[in-house]
Write an enzyme that holds these catalytic residues in place. Sequence first.
Site, mmCIF file in Angstrom:
data_model
loop_
_atom_site.group_PDB
_atom_site.id
_atom_site.type_symbol
_atom_site.label_atom_id
_atom_site.label_comp_id
_atom_site.label_asym_id
_atom_site.label_seq_id
_atom_site.Cartn_x
_atom_site.Cartn_y
_atom_site.Cartn_z
ATOM 1 N N ASP A 150 -9.096 3.668 -2.131
ATOM 2 C CA ASP A 150 -9.956 4.030 -1.003
ATOM 3 C C ASP A 150 -11.321 4.531 -1.470
ATOM 4 O O ASP A 150 -11.632 5.730 -1.409
ATOM 5 C CB ASP A 150 -9.269 5.091 -0.149
ATOM 6 N N GLU A 200 2.699 5.078 -3.950
ATOM 7 C CA GLU A 200 2.630 6.037 -5.057
ATOM 8 C C GLU A 200 3.945 6.804 -5.298
ATOM 9 O O GLU A 200 4.189 7.129 -6.467
ATOM 10 C CB GLU A 200 1.481 7.014 -4.818
ATOM 11 N N ASP A 222 0.861 -1.182 0.000
ATOM 12 C CA ASP A 222 0.000 0.000 0.000
ATOM 13 C C ASP A 222 0.901 1.237 0.000
ATOM 14 O O ASP A 222 2.121 1.142 0.180
ATOM 15 C CB ASP A 222 -0.888 -0.036 1.244
#
Length: 934
Positions: A601, A528, A525
Amino acid sequence: MKKSPNLIFHILFLLLLISPSVFSWKKDEFRNCNQTPFCKRARSRKPGACNLIATEVSISDDGDLIAKLIPKTQENNESQDAPVEVDSKPLLLTVSVYQDGILRLKIDEEQSLNPPKKRFEVPDVILDEFLSKKLYLQWLSEEKIDNDLGFSSVVYLDGDYEGVLRHDPFEVFVRERGNGKRVLSINSNGLFDFEQLREKKEGDDWEERFRSHTDTTPYGPQSISFDVSFFGADIVSGIPEHATSLALKPTSGPGVEDGFSEPYRLFNLDVFEYIDESPFGLYGSIPFMISHGKARGSSGFFWLNAAEMQIDVFGTGWNAGQDKIMMPVDEKRIDTLWMSEAGVVDAFFFVGPGPKDVIRQYTSVTGRPAMPQLFSTAYHQCRWNYRDEEDVFDVDSKFDEHDIPYDVLWLDIDHTDGRRYFTWDKVLFPNPEEMQNKLAAKGRHMVTIVDPHIKRDDNYYIHKEASDNGYYIKDASNRDFDGWCWSGSSSYTDMVNPHIRSWWADKFSYGNYVGSTPSLYVWNDMNEPSVFNGPELTMPRDALHFGGIEHRELHNVYGYYFHMATSNGLVKRGNGKDRPFVLSRAFFPGTQRYGAVWTGDNTAEWEHLRVSVPMLLTLGLTGISFSGADVGGFFGNPEPDLLVRWYQLGAYYPFFRAHAHQDTKRREPWLFGERNTELIREAIHTRYMFLPYFYTLFREANMTGTPVIRPLWMEFPAEEETFSNDEAFMVGNSLLVQGVYTQRAKHVSVYLPGEQSWYDLRSGAAYKGGKRHKFEALEDSVPAFQRAGTIIPRKDRFRRSSTQMGTDPYTLVIALNSSKEAEGELYIDDGKSFEFENGAYIHRHFKFSNGKLTSSNAAPSGAGGNKFSTDCTVERIILLGLSPAPKSALIEPANQKVGIEMGPLTIRHGNSPSFLTIRKPKVRIEDDWTIKIL
């Protein structure tokens, strides 16, 4: 006492850690095009603004077409009305041709002219196998196009297509041989621009500011922009990730919809509670676009570039009144504008002509999707966070108590020791190996989270090794970058460096990751990368990577390298024997080779349920077949109706996982009353029933790139009504699924394409194709149909997990078309190892024709079946669409006669209508056999 700004920030950060929901999406936290200088400049250019011509055109020793792009001067510009770019140097253009009709165009600064630095070209994405398929380019001719004063160079692409380099005005396009119709082009509207690197001079102010952040931009503006045209196109799709429709809406030109005046942004960002129906960029970036039209078919365009990108889709009439257009204005096409902050032009043209052809061509460049382990294609249960071992065992036992299968239980960041990854909280999870082994005894697995931010703690062995060895990304001052994320003060390993990726991979060994077992897999997770105190919640663009590369040049590929390193770590952990499972939030072209992704999300809203379908379809079109959306919505508390509908639709996602934020109410399937538990159980059972079909589709994706779930127009490319339909989708070529997207819906409208009938999965009733039908919105399922002419393999017995289904028998459901024929396939291997790559698999082809069902080997000659075997048999054969009802069948070569009786369509519905059923034919699934209806 006055608090220092640093102390205030630390206090605010601690409050955020306590209540992360305050991170909801805020528009002003992120830049728009007008706040992004390169985007603003590119958008302001007018058609015909490009002032470049191609000169010194020749064939190189490597078999490429090469040329120099130079600006027009007063001497070579007869009109003398275009601006002269006095500071620009010649650019080097290269055109290469590869097998399967793929054209590659590269444009870069000429290195012999000593630019200040070499521009970044993305490594480790293009397959070596693809590069070996390069062809020595054949120069066919020189010709004049559209009354040009000079000549254009024409090269051979394949038997049906040619590539054309137009010299003046500069343009590159692919056309059909014979009729000359264009397929794809660059710079047909003259919008090409290439900002060259410069040495900073006294007085130059290149700094760019956004909110409290300053970007030093040490080499000045270095953006590239150009227009791309798709000819014969009715729609364009692709360029994920955006929460919007499958057919991309225009962002520039007359009649642009509200909210779509911004370009589609490709810039990997951590976006909390993202909004739907927006061109705003999310967690991943794939600069690949596919067009489709009724007349011509499909084509594709891919720009391998990892810097921030913005893409406009022009609406009809966007260039009305412009006279500097290089193509017939009445030719049907969709024009787009591609803008990137940095990098080079490294673009690929895919000619199709069918949508599956384009995806095959694209994945031949970036890689086919990895073949997943079987367990990972089943149901996953996740939450931030299951509190402790007692909570884990309670959830696990409740699944058994309520007769609901699942395969994977997930642990989020709070299972660790102070959010130090590769560790366990010794109070909450004192016996992690024993915990995993207890789940494994039921055939179940566990996934733990491993994020890229490393807690800056000298007592933390990962940080100490990375710090001592110089493995962290540097800031603009060449110090270890220090940002804030869930671990607090954190640094980020420089995954661009292959050596550091190898070091990271070693951390997943059982000796390094203490408490891990062979049944533990990984979730990446925040990759990015997410930096809570960084510009736009990410890494500053002037941070420095291996080789002096600025972060601006490679931002979108960072998460890809992190995913790659983690996946390679699991392979190394198992000595190369077992396939990995790693879920990633960030992605880039090539991600499909390393694991699954999800849409991030989302929120417990009906709109997010609806938009999940086009988001997943888009990912499939761009190579990433193994994808899903959080069932139930990550944020918020879904009402039971929404949660049930999400499970019913999610059962058909390629990646099927329920997940929820820690601030939400618990929402395990048994917490919403007996009837809702029953409905959710049924939805999950549906997924397990179709696992053999899904696994076969994953193998098809692994071999060809064709996605597991598909837009209707991929299977029905000539039906215009499918082009804008992204609320229904195909699972393979045999199942059509329509979601229910409104609360307490009474009816659902479903378009069933094609000329053949469709059979309702629950009732078996046949419905005519080529028209729209109105169905009652039954509470026990979403509308789903089997296509006439197909055969689907199933496993119908109840088990706790997919692992326990290994020796269960199969059911074949035969849906006959109007010719009383049907076909289907089944792929089987050991479900976990790489031995399938060495031929250890079974691949069967089923065909019903002339009253006979035959099973034959579908593996290539010399492969499949000889290294893997199973004793599984066929338990039932269900026949839909056969009349009058026969009484018996003959099995060959056993010469055995069996009866045909009436039986339920599915054993999960005891009150379902009856259909013709051959029970216990006692044929082995791996054998050749024939069953003849008597």
